[in-house]
Design a protein around this motif. Structure first.
Motif, short mmCIF file in Angstrom:
data_model
loop_
_atom_site.label_atom_id
_atom_site.label_comp_id
_atom_site.label_asym_id
_atom_site.label_seq_id
_atom_site.Cartn_x
_atom_site.Cartn_y
_atom_site.Cartn_z
N PRO A 185 0.82 -1.22 0.00
CA PRO A 185 0.00 0.00 0.00
C PRO A 185 0.85 1.27 0.00
CG PRO A 185 -0.97 -1.62 1.46
CD PRO A 185 0.34 -2.19 1.02
N LEU A 186 1.94 1.28 0.77
CA LEU A 186 2.81 2.45 0.82
C LEU A 186 3.44 2.73 -0.54
CD1 LEU A 186 4.11 4.73 2.38
CD2 LEU A 186 5.91 3.13 3.12
N LEU A 187 3.92 1.69 -1.21
CA LEU A 187 4.52 1.86 -2.53
C LEU A 187 3.51 2.41 -3.53
CD1 LEU A 187 6.74 -1.34 -2.72
CD2 LEU A 187 7.56 0.99 -3.04
N TYR A 188 2.27 1.94 -3.45
CA TYR A 188 1.25 2.45 -4.36
C TYR A 188 0.89 3.89 -4.05
CZ TYR A 188 0.45 -2.00 -6.66
OH TYR A 188 0.62 -3.12 -7.42
N ALA A 189 0.84 4.24 -2.79
CA ALA A 189 0.55 5.62 -2.42
C ALA A 189 1.66 6.55 -2.90
CB ALA A 189 0.38 5.73 -0.91
N VAL A 190 2.90 6.09 -2.78
CA VAL A 190 4.05 6.87 -3.28
C VAL A 190 3.95 7.00 -4.79
CG1 VAL A 190 6.55 6.87 -3.62
CG2 VAL A 190 5.58 6.28 -1.38
#
Length: 246
Positions: A185-190
């Motif tokens: 999720p963090l990678l996608y938000a970035v």
């Protein structure tokens, strides 16, 4: 994840595949939030009331090609709400229709389509907060994983829907869940340059050291994409983690 155009092929994102499937009636087209085709809910076939229209003009021959003229033998009528699946209704934010389906068959709450997506996943992917809240209240599993390990949290993070991200995190989902190519999720938000989502995920303990299968950490991805605000948020978080406590 790789640089330039290859980045789109490395991290799964909703618009890369499912939008094309809408033509056969299996899925509903997403809104323009992710740069996808426009949502048919916002289209209108009648002119605004304050627009002067010559009545005779309405009966003039159109210069637009019909389905028949394009070589199509069958003209498909627009789908009506009662013809849509619970997954499509969830994506469109039709809470009352979703509720009606569940009142007839509660097992639909956890039903998965051909890709393994649940109604909750579709609502999260399209930013339909009211449907997300309703489904969670009815007992939908926020931890469900689709065929290629997509999750409701990953989809909401990819779309930048921080209110849904926060709601799912309150329901105990795995904040570091990963999909088929290691995207969290963090990678996608970035990747989507969704600052608020990045902040929300970091505040709840998202792991900044996890890399995708192509070798990108959240910071490396932010640098590669030139997302300056995201870089600053990540840097501030790192400093906060290493700041000595008094």
């Amino acid at each position: 994840m790789t640089h330039s155009g290859d980045q789109d092929d490395q991290l799964f994102i909703m618009e890369s595949r499912d939008d094309k499937e809408a033509a056969d009636g299996q899925h509903v087209e997403p809104s323009a939030a992710n740069g996808c085709p426009s949502d048919p809910r916002h289209e209108t076939a009648v002119p605004p009331e304050n627009m002067d229209v010559d009545e005779e003009d309405l009966f003039k021959h159109s210069t637009t090609l019909t389905n028949k003229q394009r070589g199509n033998e069958v003209t498909v009528r627009p789908a009506t709400l009662d013809a849509l699946s619970i997954h499509q209704l969830a994506a469109q934010g039709e809470v009352s229709q979703v509720a009606a389906h569940l009142s007839k068959d509660i097992s639909l709450l956890s039903s998965q389509d051909e890709r393994g997506f649940t109604p909750l996943m579709w609502a999260a992917a399209f930013g339909e907060k009211a449907v997300v809240d309703f489904l969670l209240e009815k007992g939908a599993d926020p931890k469900a994983i689709a065929r290629e390990r997509e999750s409701a949290l990953t989809l909401a993070s990819s779309g930048g829907y921080v209110d849904i991200v926060e709601s799912l995190l309150r329901h105990g989902v795995d904040i570091n869940t990963y999909d088929w190519n290691g995207g969290t999720p963090l990678l996608y938000a970035v990747r989507g340059n969704h600052v608020k989502c990045v902040e929300a995920l970091l505040a709840k303990g998202a792991d900044m050291t996890i890399e995708s299968d192509s070798g990108y950490s959240p910071m490396a991805l932010a640098v590669a994409l030139g997302h300056k605000k995201i870089q600053k948020v990540l840097e501030d978080h790192i400093l906060k983690l290493y700041k000595p406590t008094t």
